[in-house]
Design a protein around this motif. Structure first.
Motif, PDB file in Angstrom:
ATOM      1  N   SER A 163       0.824  -1.216   0.000  1.00 54.71           N
ATOM      2  CA  SER A 163       0.000   0.000   0.000  1.00 54.71           C
ATOM      3  C   SER A 163       0.857   1.265   0.000  1.00 54.71           C
ATOM      4  O   SER A 163       0.584   2.214  -0.744  1.00 54.71           O
ATOM      5  CB  SER A 163      -0.953   0.006   1.201  1.00 54.71           C
ATOM      6  N   GLU A 164       1.917   1.284   0.799  1.00 53.16           N
ATOM      7  CA  GLU A 164       2.766   2.476   0.873  1.00 53.16           C
ATOM      8  C   GLU A 164       3.548   2.691  -0.422  1.00 53.16           C
ATOM      9  O   GLU A 164       3.676   3.819  -0.908  1.00 53.16           O
ATOM     10  CB  GLU A 164       3.737   2.360   2.050  1.00 53.16           C
ATOM     11  N   PHE A 165       4.064   1.617  -1.000  1.00 54.53           N
ATOM     12  CA  PHE A 165       4.866   1.754  -2.211  1.00 54.53           C
ATOM     13  C   PHE A 165       3.984   2.069  -3.420  1.00 54.53           C
ATOM     14  O   PHE A 165       4.382   2.832  -4.297  1.00 54.53           O
ATOM     15  CB  PHE A 165       5.696   0.494  -2.448  1.00 54.53           C
ATOM     16  N   ALA A 166       2.799   1.486  -3.468  1.00 54.66           N
ATOM     17  CA  ALA A 166       1.875   1.790  -4.568  1.00 54.66           C
ATOM     18  C   ALA A 166       1.452   3.254  -4.512  1.00 54.66           C
ATOM     19  O   ALA A 166       1.386   3.936  -5.543  1.00 54.66           O
ATOM     20  CB  ALA A 166       0.643   0.885  -4.501  1.00 54.66           C
ATOM     21  N   TYR A 167       1.186   3.734  -3.308  1.00 59.13           N
ATOM     22  CA  TYR A 167       0.775   5.134  -3.183  1.00 59.13           C
ATOM     23  C   TYR A 167       1.932   6.077  -3.514  1.00 59.13           C
ATOM     24  O   TYR A 167       1.720   7.161  -4.054  1.00 59.13           O
ATOM     25  CB  TYR A 167       0.242   5.427  -1.778  1.00 59.13           C
ATOM     26  N   LEU A 168       3.158   5.644  -3.223  1.00 58.80           N
ATOM     27  CA  LEU A 168       4.326   6.439  -3.598  1.00 58.80           C
ATOM     28  C   LEU A 168       4.426   6.558  -5.120  1.00 58.80           C
ATOM     29  O   LEU A 168       4.721   7.637  -5.646  1.00 58.80           O
ATOM     30  CB  LEU A 168       5.602   5.803  -3.042  1.00 58.80           C
ATOM     31  N   ILE A 169       4.165   5.467  -5.825  1.00 56.49           N
ATOM     32  CA  ILE A 169       4.161   5.503  -7.292  1.00 56.49           C
ATOM     33  C   ILE A 169       3.113   6.493  -7.786  1.00 56.49           C
ATOM     34  O   ILE A 169       3.353   7.269  -8.719  1.00 56.49           O
ATOM     35  CB  ILE A 169       3.884   4.097  -7.869  1.00 56.49           C
ATOM     36  N   TRP A 170       1.958   6.483  -7.153  1.00 61.08           N
ATOM     37  CA  TRP A 170       0.880   7.400  -7.519  1.00 61.08           C
ATOM     38  C   TRP A 170       1.307   8.856  -7.307  1.00 61.08           C
ATOM     39  O   TRP A 170       1.042   9.723  -8.144  1.00 61.08           O
ATOM     40  CB  TRP A 170      -0.354   7.069  -6.705  1.00 61.08           C
ATOM     41  N   LEU A 171       1.996   9.125  -6.212  1.00 63.06           N
ATOM     42  CA  LEU A 171       2.474  10.481  -5.936  1.00 63.06           C
ATOM     43  C   LEU A 171       3.531  10.914  -6.952  1.00 63.06           C
ATOM     44  O   LEU A 171       3.511  12.054  -7.429  1.00 63.06           O
ATOM     45  CB  LEU A 171       3.059  10.556  -4.521  1.00 63.06           C
ATOM     46  N   VAL A 172       4.449  10.000  -7.273  1.00 67.16           N
ATOM     47  CA  VAL A 172       5.489  10.307  -8.261  1.00 67.16           C
ATOM     48  C   VAL A 172       4.852  10.610  -9.613  1.00 67.16           C
ATOM     49  O   VAL A 172       5.243  11.556 -10.305  1.00 67.16           O
ATOM     50  CB  VAL A 172       6.488   9.131  -8.390  1.00 67.16           C
ATOM     51  N   TRP A 173       3.862   9.804  -9.982  1.00 69.21           N
ATOM     52  CA  TRP A 173       3.177  10.030 -11.264  1.00 69.21           C
ATOM     53  C   TRP A 173       2.516  11.402 -11.293  1.00 69.21           C
ATOM     54  O   TRP A 173       2.599  12.124 -12.292  1.00 69.21           O
ATOM     55  CB  TRP A 173       2.127   8.942 -11.500  1.00 69.21           C
ATOM     56  N   ASN A 174       1.847  11.766 -10.199  1.00 68.33           N
ATOM     57  CA  ASN A 174       1.175  13.063 -10.145  1.00 68.33           C
ATOM     58  C   ASN A 174       2.168  14.215 -10.252  1.00 68.33           C
ATOM     59  O   ASN A 174       1.909  15.212 -10.937  1.00 68.33           O
ATOM     60  CB  ASN A 174       0.364  13.187  -8.846  1.00 68.33           C
ATOM     61  N   GLU A 175       3.293  14.090  -9.579  1.00 66.95           N
ATOM     62  CA  GLU A 175       4.322  15.135  -9.670  1.00 66.95           C
ATOM     63  C   GLU A 175       4.869  15.233 -11.092  1.00 66.95           C
ATOM     64  O   GLU A 175       5.068  16.325 -11.627  1.00 66.95           O
ATOM     65  CB  GLU A 175       5.462  14.831  -8.693  1.00 66.95           C
ATOM     66  N   TRP A 176       5.125  14.062 -11.684  1.00 72.51           N
ATOM     67  CA  TRP A 176       5.669  14.026 -13.039  1.00 72.51           C
ATOM     68  C   TRP A 176       4.672  14.598 -14.044  1.00 72.51           C
ATOM     69  O   TRP A 176       5.030  15.363 -14.939  1.00 72.51           O
ATOM     70  CB  TRP A 176       6.015  12.580 -13.400  1.00 72.51           C
ATOM     71  N   LYS A 177       3.416  14.261 -13.858  1.00 73.33           N
ATOM     72  CA  LYS A 177       2.383  14.644 -14.820  1.00 73.33           C
ATOM     73  C   LYS A 177       1.974  16.108 -14.679  1.00 73.33           C
ATOM     74  O   LYS A 177       1.799  16.815 -15.677  1.00 73.33           O
ATOM     75  CB  LYS A 177       1.156  13.755 -14.606  1.00 73.33           C
ATOM     76  N   ILE A 178       1.821  16.555 -13.438  1.00 74.06           N
ATOM     77  CA  ILE A 178       1.270  17.892 -13.204  1.00 74.06           C
ATOM     78  C   ILE A 178       2.362  18.931 -12.938  1.00 74.06           C
ATOM     79  O   ILE A 178       2.484  19.922 -13.662  1.00 74.06           O
ATOM     80  CB  ILE A 178       0.277  17.850 -12.030  1.00 74.06           C
ATOM     81  N   GLU A 179       3.161  18.698 -11.904  1.00 77.39           N
ATOM     82  CA  GLU A 179       4.168  19.693 -11.532  1.00 77.39           C
ATOM     83  C   GLU A 179       5.317  19.769 -12.538  1.00 77.39           C
ATOM     84  O   GLU A 179       5.773  20.854 -12.891  1.00 77.39           O
ATOM     85  CB  GLU A 179       4.712  19.380 -10.138  1.00 77.39           C
ATOM     86  N   LYS A 180       5.777  18.619 -12.991  1.00 72.64           N
ATOM     87  CA  LYS A 180       6.918  18.591 -13.912  1.00 72.64           C
ATOM     88  C   LYS A 180       6.491  18.609 -15.378  1.00 72.64           C
ATOM     89  O   LYS A 180       7.334  18.666 -16.276  1.00 72.64           O
ATOM     90  CB  LYS A 180       7.786  17.358 -13.627  1.00 72.64           C
ATOM     91  N   GLU A 181       5.175  18.515 -15.623  1.00 73.42           N
ATOM     92  CA  GLU A 181       4.605  18.614 -16.972  1.00 73.42           C
ATOM     93  C   GLU A 181       5.254  17.653 -17.967  1.00 73.42           C
ATOM     94  O   GLU A 181       5.465  17.973 -19.127  1.00 73.42           O
ATOM     95  CB  GLU A 181       4.709  20.063 -17.477  1.00 73.42           C
ATOM     96  N   GLN A 182       5.603  16.468 -17.494  1.00 77.53           N
ATOM     97  CA  GLN A 182       6.204  15.412 -18.314  1.00 77.53           C
ATOM     98  C   GLN A 182       7.484  15.873 -19.019  1.00 77.53           C
ATOM     99  O   GLN A 182       7.790  15.438 -20.130  1.00 77.53           O
ATOM    100  CB  GLN A 182       5.202  14.882 -19.346  1.00 77.53           C
ATOM    101  N   ASP A 183       8.206  16.734 -18.342  1.00 77.15           N
ATOM    102  CA  ASP A 183       9.472  17.241 -18.888  1.00 77.15           C
ATOM    103  C   ASP A 183      10.570  16.212 -18.617  1.00 77.15           C
ATOM    104  O   ASP A 183      10.917  15.950 -17.460  1.00 77.15           O
ATOM    105  CB  ASP A 183       9.823  18.574 -18.226  1.00 77.15           C
ATOM    106  N   GLU A 184      11.107  15.639 -19.672  1.00 77.43           N
ATOM    107  CA  GLU A 184      12.129  14.598 -19.553  1.00 77.43           C
ATOM    108  C   GLU A 184      13.313  15.051 -18.703  1.00 77.43           C
ATOM    109  O   GLU A 184      13.912  14.261 -17.968  1.00 77.43           O
ATOM    110  CB  GLU A 184      12.602  14.193 -20.954  1.00 77.43           C
ATOM    111  N   ARG A 185      13.635  16.320 -18.772  1.00 81.08           N
ATOM    112  CA  ARG A 185      14.784  16.837 -18.020  1.00 81.08           C
ATOM    113  C   ARG A 185      14.524  16.887 -16.521  1.00 81.08           C
ATOM    114  O   ARG A 185      15.464  17.033 -15.734  1.00 81.08           O
ATOM    115  CB  ARG A 185      15.141  18.243 -18.523  1.00 81.08           C
TER     116      ARG A 185
END
Length: 231
Positions: A163-185
């Motif tokens: 549960s903790e690791f799955a939710y961490l993946i979800w948080l990373v995805w949200n940061e990557w998708k929204i905050e980082k705007e899928q910027d490869e850099r």
């Protein structure tokens, strides 16, 4: 005359997800739970094992209610539809939750599950690579010993790790998708991901210790033996 309203039928995606959860639980536990039990288990936090945030995530995902993939693509507008595409994984552009949790290159899932495996192997028990069914049904999963008896401490530890690791993946995805705007850099580094799981597990360990305080929590306090068998 008032006619009885029939319960709405679940959407096909919800049905497929539920079938996967039940199949996984049958394989792990030896028996198939009812759909009602899966829904109830996802909503009720038993023994303070899974976090409230993960329970909410599970409930919403089982209902196919997350704003991912098809949610955005079905809107039609090109600028909005782009949110539903995974720019890192052209073989799975529609980005379903299974892709985010177990396949995507941008969520750090491969490394996160590697760390989870390393942590679990300290128990001496076999690690099973999580599937979407396992993640969403982890609240009902059981770990059994060689004689087929449920190992309460190890069961609780597995539920916490998944549960903790799955939710961490979800948080990373949200940061990557929204905050980082899928910027490869700006993709998360291995060090950032490692720091993330260490923080998550440390918080859970400390929470367990805090919850054993009978003076603060009374009858709701965790038993010392439960915590000891878990960790």
């Amino acid at each position: 005359e008032i006619k009885e309203r029939k319960a709405p039928k679940p959407c096909p995606r919800t049905t497929r997800v539920m079938e996967g959860v039940i199949a996984m639980l049958k394989e792990m536990n030896g028996i198939s739970p009812t759909e009602e039990l899966v829904w109830k288990g996802a909503k009720v936090r038993k023994g303070i094992t899974t976090s409230q945030k993960f329970s909410a995530f599970t409930w919403k995902t089982l209902h196919d209610g997350q704003k991912i993939g098809r949610y955005w693509l079905d809107m039609g507008e090109s600028t909005i539809a782009e949110r539903g595409l995974c720019k890192q994984c052209p073989w799975e552009p529609t980005e379903p939750m299974e892709h985010i949790m177990t396949q995507c290159k941008a969520t750090g899932q491969k490394l996160i599950w590697k760390f989870a495996k390393r942590l679990w192997r300290k128990t001496g028990l076999e690690w099973i690579m999580p599937t979407m069914g396992m993640i969403l049904g982890i609240h009902l999963a059981e770990v059994k010993g060689s004689e087929g008896k449920k190992l309460d401490g190890r069961t609780r530890l597995l539920q916490i790790i998944i549960s903790e690791f799955a939710y961490l993946i979800w948080l990373v995805w949200n940061e990557w998708k929204i905050e980082k705007e899928q910027d490869e850099r700006r993709r998360h580094t291995a060090n950032e991901i490692e720091a993330g799981w260490k923080v998550a597990i440390t918080k859970r360990l400390r929470l367990d210790w805090v919850l054993t305080n009978k003076y603060a929590h009374g009858k709701l306090a965790l038993r010392w033996g439960v915590v000891k068998r878990t960790w």
